[in-house]
Design a protein around this motif. Structure first.
Motif, PDB file in Angstrom:
ATOM      1  N   ILE A 156      56.377  55.091  48.961  1.00  0.00           N
ATOM      2  CA  ILE A 156      55.819  53.775  48.668  1.00  0.00           C
ATOM      3  C   ILE A 156      55.741  53.561  47.158  1.00  0.00           C
ATOM      4  O   ILE A 156      56.076  52.488  46.643  1.00  0.00           O
ATOM      5  CB  ILE A 156      54.436  53.619  49.325  1.00  0.00           C
ATOM      6  N   GLY A 157      55.310  54.589  46.433  1.00  0.00           N
ATOM      7  CA  GLY A 157      55.254  54.479  44.979  1.00  0.00           C
ATOM      8  C   GLY A 157      56.622  54.234  44.369  1.00  0.00           C
ATOM      9  O   GLY A 157      56.771  53.403  43.454  1.00  0.00           O
ATOM     10  N   ALA A 158      57.634  54.934  44.874  1.00  0.00           N
ATOM     11  CA  ALA A 158      58.993  54.738  44.361  1.00  0.00           C
ATOM     12  C   ALA A 158      59.467  53.317  44.623  1.00  0.00           C
ATOM     13  O   ALA A 158      60.118  52.694  43.766  1.00  0.00           O
ATOM     14  CB  ALA A 158      59.935  55.745  45.011  1.00  0.00           C
ATOM     15  N   ALA A 159      59.153  52.782  45.803  1.00  0.00           N
ATOM     16  CA  ALA A 159      59.562  51.412  46.137  1.00  0.00           C
ATOM     17  C   ALA A 159      58.847  50.396  45.258  1.00  0.00           C
ATOM     18  O   ALA A 159      59.452  49.409  44.813  1.00  0.00           O
ATOM     19  CB  ALA A 159      59.279  51.128  47.609  1.00  0.00           C
ATOM     20  N   CYS A 160      57.568  50.623  44.986  1.00  0.00           N
ATOM     21  CA  CYS A 160      56.829  49.718  44.103  1.00  0.00           C
ATOM     22  C   CYS A 160      57.453  49.694  42.714  1.00  0.00           C
ATOM     23  O   CYS A 160      57.652  48.621  42.125  1.00  0.00           O
ATOM     24  CB  CYS A 160      55.366  50.152  44.003  1.00  0.00           C
ATOM     25  N   ARG A 161      57.791  50.847  42.180  1.00  0.00           N
ATOM     26  CA  ARG A 161      58.374  50.904  40.858  1.00  0.00           C
ATOM     27  C   ARG A 161      59.735  50.199  40.839  1.00  0.00           C
ATOM     28  O   ARG A 161      60.063  49.481  39.892  1.00  0.00           O
ATOM     29  CB  ARG A 161      58.520  52.367  40.417  1.00  0.00           C
ATOM     30  N   ALA A 162      60.536  50.392  41.909  1.00  0.00           N
ATOM     31  CA  ALA A 162      61.848  49.746  41.979  1.00  0.00           C
ATOM     32  C   ALA A 162      61.735  48.228  42.048  1.00  0.00           C
ATOM     33  O   ALA A 162      62.603  47.506  41.544  1.00  0.00           O
ATOM     34  CB  ALA A 162      62.616  50.266  43.198  1.00  0.00           C
ATOM     35  N   GLN A 163      60.615  47.746  42.652  1.00  0.00           N
ATOM     36  CA  GLN A 163      60.407  46.300  42.790  1.00  0.00           C
ATOM     37  C   GLN A 163      59.558  45.730  41.654  1.00  0.00           C
ATOM     38  O   GLN A 163      59.216  44.544  41.672  1.00  0.00           O
ATOM     39  CB  GLN A 163      59.711  46.002  44.134  1.00  0.00           C
ATOM     40  N   ASP A 164      59.198  46.564  40.677  1.00  0.00           N
ATOM     41  CA  ASP A 164      58.348  46.165  39.558  1.00  0.00           C
ATOM     42  C   ASP A 164      57.000  45.642  40.047  1.00  0.00           C
ATOM     43  O   ASP A 164      56.461  44.653  39.557  1.00  0.00           O
ATOM     44  CB  ASP A 164      59.029  45.111  38.678  1.00  0.00           C
ATOM     45  N   VAL A 165      56.446  46.347  41.025  1.00  0.00           N
ATOM     46  CA  VAL A 165      55.132  46.035  41.592  1.00  0.00           C
ATOM     47  C   VAL A 165      54.163  47.125  41.149  1.00  0.00           C
ATOM     48  O   VAL A 165      54.515  48.312  41.128  1.00  0.00           O
ATOM     49  CB  VAL A 165      55.202  45.987  43.134  1.00  0.00           C
ATOM     50  N   LEU A 166      52.943  46.745  40.775  1.00  0.00           N
ATOM     51  CA  LEU A 166      51.934  47.726  40.385  1.00  0.00           C
ATOM     52  C   LEU A 166      51.382  48.418  41.625  1.00  0.00           C
ATOM     53  O   LEU A 166      51.040  47.757  42.614  1.00  0.00           O
ATOM     54  CB  LEU A 166      50.800  47.053  39.619  1.00  0.00           C
ATOM     55  N   PHE A 167      51.260  49.737  41.555  1.00  0.00           N
ATOM     56  CA  PHE A 167      50.769  50.533  42.678  1.00  0.00           C
ATOM     57  C   PHE A 167      49.419  51.123  42.294  1.00  0.00           C
ATOM     58  O   PHE A 167      49.317  51.970  41.404  1.00  0.00           O
ATOM     59  CB  PHE A 167      51.770  51.635  43.002  1.00  0.00           C
ATOM     60  N   VAL A 168      48.354  50.654  42.960  1.00  0.00           N
ATOM     61  CA  VAL A 168      46.979  51.088  42.708  1.00  0.00           C
ATOM     62  C   VAL A 168      46.506  51.897  43.911  1.00  0.00           C
ATOM     63  O   VAL A 168      46.581  51.421  45.049  1.00  0.00           O
ATOM     64  CB  VAL A 168      46.052  49.881  42.474  1.00  0.00           C
ATOM     65  N   VAL A 169      46.011  53.103  43.665  1.00  0.00           N
ATOM     66  CA  VAL A 169      45.659  54.014  44.757  1.00  0.00           C
ATOM     67  C   VAL A 169      44.204  54.442  44.667  1.00  0.00           C
ATOM     68  O   VAL A 169      43.735  54.897  43.614  1.00  0.00           O
ATOM     69  CB  VAL A 169      46.583  55.251  44.749  1.00  0.00           C
ATOM     70  N   ASP A 170      43.506  54.298  45.784  1.00  0.00           N
ATOM     71  CA  ASP A 170      42.161  54.833  45.962  1.00  0.00           C
ATOM     72  C   ASP A 170      42.321  56.287  46.401  1.00  0.00           C
ATOM     73  O   ASP A 170      42.646  56.574  47.557  1.00  0.00           O
ATOM     74  CB  ASP A 170      41.436  54.002  47.025  1.00  0.00           C
ATOM     75  N   ALA A 171      42.118  57.207  45.452  1.00  0.00           N
ATOM     76  CA  ALA A 171      42.191  58.643  45.740  1.00  0.00           C
ATOM     77  C   ALA A 171      40.795  59.262  45.712  1.00  0.00           C
ATOM     78  O   ALA A 171      40.636  60.449  45.401  1.00  0.00           O
ATOM     79  CB  ALA A 171      43.103  59.337  44.728  1.00  0.00           C
ATOM     80  N   VAL A 172      39.797  58.458  46.055  1.00  0.00           N
ATOM     81  CA  VAL A 172      38.403  58.890  45.973  1.00  0.00           C
ATOM     82  C   VAL A 172      38.162  60.144  46.805  1.00  0.00           C
ATOM     83  O   VAL A 172      37.501  61.091  46.354  1.00  0.00           O
ATOM     84  CB  VAL A 172      37.473  57.744  46.429  1.00  0.00           C
ATOM     85  N   ALA A 173      38.698  60.177  48.022  1.00  0.00           N
ATOM     86  CA  ALA A 173      38.415  61.282  48.937  1.00  0.00           C
ATOM     87  C   ALA A 173      39.323  62.480  48.733  1.00  0.00           C
ATOM     88  O   ALA A 173      39.043  63.560  49.261  1.00  0.00           O
ATOM     89  CB  ALA A 173      38.531  60.797  50.384  1.00  0.00           C
ATOM     90  N   THR A 174      40.407  62.316  48.006  1.00  0.00           N
ATOM     91  CA  THR A 174      41.414  63.375  47.946  1.00  0.00           C
ATOM     92  C   THR A 174      41.455  64.115  46.618  1.00  0.00           C
ATOM     93  O   THR A 174      41.854  65.284  46.579  1.00  0.00           O
ATOM     94  CB  THR A 174      42.808  62.791  48.243  1.00  0.00           C
ATOM     95  N   LEU A 175      41.051  63.477  45.519  1.00  0.00           N
ATOM     96  CA  LEU A 175      41.162  64.105  44.210  1.00  0.00           C
ATOM     97  C   LEU A 175      40.366  65.412  44.163  1.00  0.00           C
ATOM     98  O   LEU A 175      39.168  65.434  44.416  1.00  0.00           O
ATOM     99  CB  LEU A 175      40.653  63.161  43.114  1.00  0.00           C
ATOM    100  N   GLY A 176      41.047  66.506  43.849  1.00  0.00           N
ATOM    101  CA  GLY A 176      40.399  67.801  43.762  1.00  0.00           C
ATOM    102  C   GLY A 176      40.385  68.580  45.058  1.00  0.00           C
ATOM    103  O   GLY A 176      39.957  69.744  45.074  1.00  0.00           O
ATOM    104  N   GLY A 177      40.869  67.977  46.150  1.00  0.00           N
ATOM    105  CA  GLY A 177      40.878  68.676  47.433  1.00  0.00           C
ATOM    106  C   GLY A 177      42.259  68.830  48.029  1.00  0.00           C
ATOM    107  O   GLY A 177      42.502  69.735  48.831  1.00  0.00           O
TER     108      GLY A 177
END
Length: 408
Positions: A156-177
């Protein structure tokens, strides 16, 4: 007279907050420094560097937002969204709806797709919709604690970059785990949580964003300071960032050598976050992720051996949250109450369509250790037996021990 504070010591096995590492609590007792004291600004700089390393990014901008995780999400969205912008949110649980609500409050037009709670999206489904709706921003949750599921993001991130779309991710639960690879997954802005896998009290939200985001923020700062083209200035007033406290363009100056006096830093919370990040890096990212996977395996083995069913798509399971279907005829809240009152253990229920249907057990950060896994399994078995649930007695802890002994 009020008595001296004496909080009950619990075993916290929720998806957040979790037990705080004692070394973090000790760091919070460090004497206060002034926010522009060179000794303190050195700590700020160290914290920024550690945030970069945990997010696995080379971004210049990586710093905490003072406030809970939601403050970090709001700061990013409020600073990026201009009235009328199209924001696309794929929803697979409670916190996707939160992204929608925040985006709408800042004037965005929001497009959504939804999938059944307990599942995630095939990346191509999201990518096809991005191409169809052509948003400015895709905002997505990485680990959905309401369902215990985790969305794959790399494609999904690669597709956003290819389409010049900003990709914002909520990694609240995953960061550090578990892995959060900001650069490799082409995430433009990511938000983490202190009170989950970092084992720090709630009150700071580490974020990072790249030069694509910075470009937008600097342009909006020109308008704010009256530096835009005078011929277009009146028309651009609507482009002002509509928050002061969460204005990333000002916070960039606060967290840079400029040291803009934007707010008074939450000194003790910064001490806590710095120590929490230091402990993550001391353990090692790969070692930490492996530890979370080990204890997840022991927990899930015990749950299954007891005769309970895990909820949701096993292929999409969030490693740090285990969702369990409540057996028919069992009062889920009565079980939670007995765990809390008789065993000093807290587990979580859920939200919306899953309320009363699942329990959620978090195995995050400092809470993620063998003692806690064995304790929660033995206590849950005892409480369910007390409530006349049809379970297999004596097998849960043995199954978990099999996982631990095999590892050893």
């Amino acid at each position: 007279m009020y008595k001296e504070l004496n909080a009950t010591l619990r075993t916290i096995m929720t998806p957040g907050p979790v037990e705080v590492d004692p070394r973090v609590l000790r760091a919070m007792c460090t004497p206060i420094l002034g926010q522009f004291d060179p000794a303190f600004t050195t700590l700020m700089n160290e914290t920024m560097e550690m945030i970069r390393r945990v997010f696995q990014t080379e971004n210049q901008w990586a710093f905490p937002i003072d406030g809970t995780s939601r403050a970090g999400i709001e700061a990013v969205l409020a600073s990026l969204i201009e009235p009328g912008d199209l924001v696309f949110v794929p929803i697979y649980g409670r916190f996707g709806h939160l992204l929608v609500e925040i985006a709408q409050r800042y004037g965005a037009k929001v497009a959504t797709i939804e999938t059944e709670w307990g599942s995630v999206f095939e990346p191509q489904v999201v990518i096809d919709e991005i191409k169809r709706v052509k948003p400015k921003i895709v905002a997505m949750v990485h680990g959905e604690t309401s369902t215990g599921c985790m969305q794959p993001l790399k494609e999904i991130g690669a597709a956003c970059r290819a389409q010049d779309v900003l990709f914002v991710v909520d990694a609240v639960a995953t960061l550090g785990g578990t892995e959060v690879k900001v650069d490799e997954w082409k995430i433009d802005a990511a938000i983490g949580g202190a009170q989950k896998c970092l084992s720090v009290p709630s009150g700071m939200a580490p974020i990072t964003f790249n030069a694509r985001v910075e470009k937008i923020l600097l342009q909006r700062k020109k308008i704010e300071r009256g530096l835009a083209d005078p011929a277009t200035y009146d028309a651009e007033q609507d482009r002002l960032i509509r928050t002061n406290y969460f204005d990333l363009s000002q916070l960039m100056d606060y967290w840079s050598p400029v040291r803009l006096n934007h707010h008074t830093e939450a000194t003790s919370m910064l001490y806590a976050l710095r120590e929490g990040l230091r402990l993550v890096l001391e353990e090692g990212l790969e070692e930490r992720f492996a530890r979370h996977k080990l204890h997840e395996a022991a927990l899930t083995a015990g749950i299954k051996a007891m005769g309970l069913n895990l909820y949701g798509d096993s292929a999409a399971k969030l490693p740090v949250v285990t969702a369990i279907s409540i057996p028919d005829g069992i009062d889920g809240e009565a079980v939670r109450a007995m765990l809390l009152n008789d065993f000093e253990i807290e587990i979580a229920s859920s939200f919306g369509p899953l309320k009363g249907k699942i329990w959620r057990i978090g195995s995050m950060g400092y809470s993620c250790r063998q003692k806690n896994i064995l304790h929660v399994l033995s206590a849950l078995e005892a409480v369910l037996y007390r409530h006349h649930a049809k379970i297999s007695l004596g097998d849960a802890v043995q199954a978990a021990l099999d996982v631990y002994h095999k590892k050893n």
